[in-house]
Design an enzyme around this catalytic site. Sequence first.
Site, PDB file in Angstrom:
ATOM      1  CG  HIS A 129     -35.688  39.089  -6.268  1.00 21.49           C
ATOM      2  ND1 HIS A 129     -35.069  38.825  -5.075  1.00 21.49           N
ATOM      3  CD2 HIS A 129     -35.078  40.200  -6.762  1.00 21.49           C
ATOM      4  CE1 HIS A 129     -34.143  39.730  -4.839  1.00 21.49           C
ATOM      5  NE2 HIS A 129     -34.118  40.583  -5.865  1.00 21.49           N
ATOM      6  CG  HIS A 153     -22.122  38.254   6.511  1.00 24.15           C
ATOM      7  ND1 HIS A 153     -22.739  37.019   6.511  1.00 24.15           N
ATOM      8  CD2 HIS A 153     -22.670  38.943   7.538  1.00 24.15           C
ATOM      9  CE1 HIS A 153     -23.627  36.971   7.486  1.00 24.15           C
ATOM     10  NE2 HIS A 153     -23.597  38.121   8.128  1.00 24.15           N
ATOM     11  NE  ARG A 170     -26.972  53.837  17.197  1.00 28.15           N
ATOM     12  CZ  ARG A 170     -25.937  54.042  16.379  1.00 28.15           C
ATOM     13  NH1 ARG A 170     -25.378  53.025  15.754  1.00 28.15           N
ATOM     14  NH2 ARG A 170     -25.465  55.264  16.200  1.00 28.15           N
ATOM     15  N   GLY A 190     -37.022  46.583  17.184  1.00 26.17           N
ATOM     16  CA  GLY A 190     -36.757  47.946  17.603  1.00 26.17           C
ATOM     17  C   GLY A 190     -35.306  48.240  17.843  1.00 26.17           C
ATOM     18  CG  HIS A 250     -19.368  46.697   1.464  1.00 19.06           C
ATOM     19  ND1 HIS A 250     -19.942  45.734   0.658  1.00 19.06           N
ATOM     20  CD2 HIS A 250     -20.254  46.927   2.466  1.00 19.06           C
ATOM     21  CE1 HIS A 250     -21.124  45.401   1.140  1.00 19.06           C
ATOM     22  NE2 HIS A 250     -21.331  46.100   2.238  1.00 19.06           N
TER      23      HIS A 250
END
Length: 307
Positions: A178, A109, A263, A261, A99
């Site tokens: 959306h 990205h 980090r 699970g 960013h």
Amino acid sequence: MLDQPNILAVRGYLLELQDRLTQALVAEDGAVHCHEDAWERPAGGGGRTRILQEGALFEQGGINFSHVHGSHLPSTATARRPELAGRAFQALGVSLVVHPRNPYVPTSHVNVRFFLAEKEGAAPVWWFGGGFDLTPYYGFVEDAVHWHRVARAACRPFGAEVYPRLKRQCDEYFFLRHRQEPRGIGGLFFDDLDDGGFACCFDFLKSVGDHYLPAYLPIVQRRKGLPWSERERAFQKYRRGRYVEFNLVYDRGTLFGLQSGGRTESILMSLPPEVSWRYDWHPTPGTPEAELYERFLVPRDWLAGET
């Protein structure tokens, strides 16, 4: 059997790619602080996260390597392939999001990843995924054309039909349903890649990873010196809100990491440091902000007429 998956080769390439990406971005900024965390996942595996902070050019960014394994694939990975439910897995990848501070420099990205799913008594199932995409706040045709030319160059050795297909898949994937708008101007996106055998698919993954810096850095160098004011900064923060919405609602990598699970700090490194939302805001017609919506956040063949 020939052409079996080579996890050590994939891991070696990904670690080298992370180093290369980190070194290039740190050198381009010249003042950014790079913090590294090596972490372990309690359920198996771990990774190496590098965070760029408070630079002259990059306000924040992350370059994450992970190699995790477990006894059962998360539901995100089996939603489209239910026959793999219950298999043990290994997942390796490098993901980068930066960013920039200057609103005229786009967010970008890149992600490249490999999955291996195994079950006793059955042949292993493997696939590659990844791609790169660009999210400008102010549009420049020159930048969009360059970005897509390099994306096409990454695909060209693997067939003329590859770039148009992966460009279309990127447009479809990085779309906020959306909001009924794309996240940016696209690039490449692929998943479940196993056609042609491991060696060919691995070569393609490497081509995508290797073409990211030639796609992004020339754009950064053209735009980083442009002056900006609080008006551009406010629009940048508003558009960053769309980035947050996509990553938390739709992004498969984010959902896979949370479900497996992983980090949390490393998974959410993709989020911008400062962001804002405005109720029912629309740009004033005839402004550069309106131009972003009208000319850049629309389906478009940026290389039309080129061969």
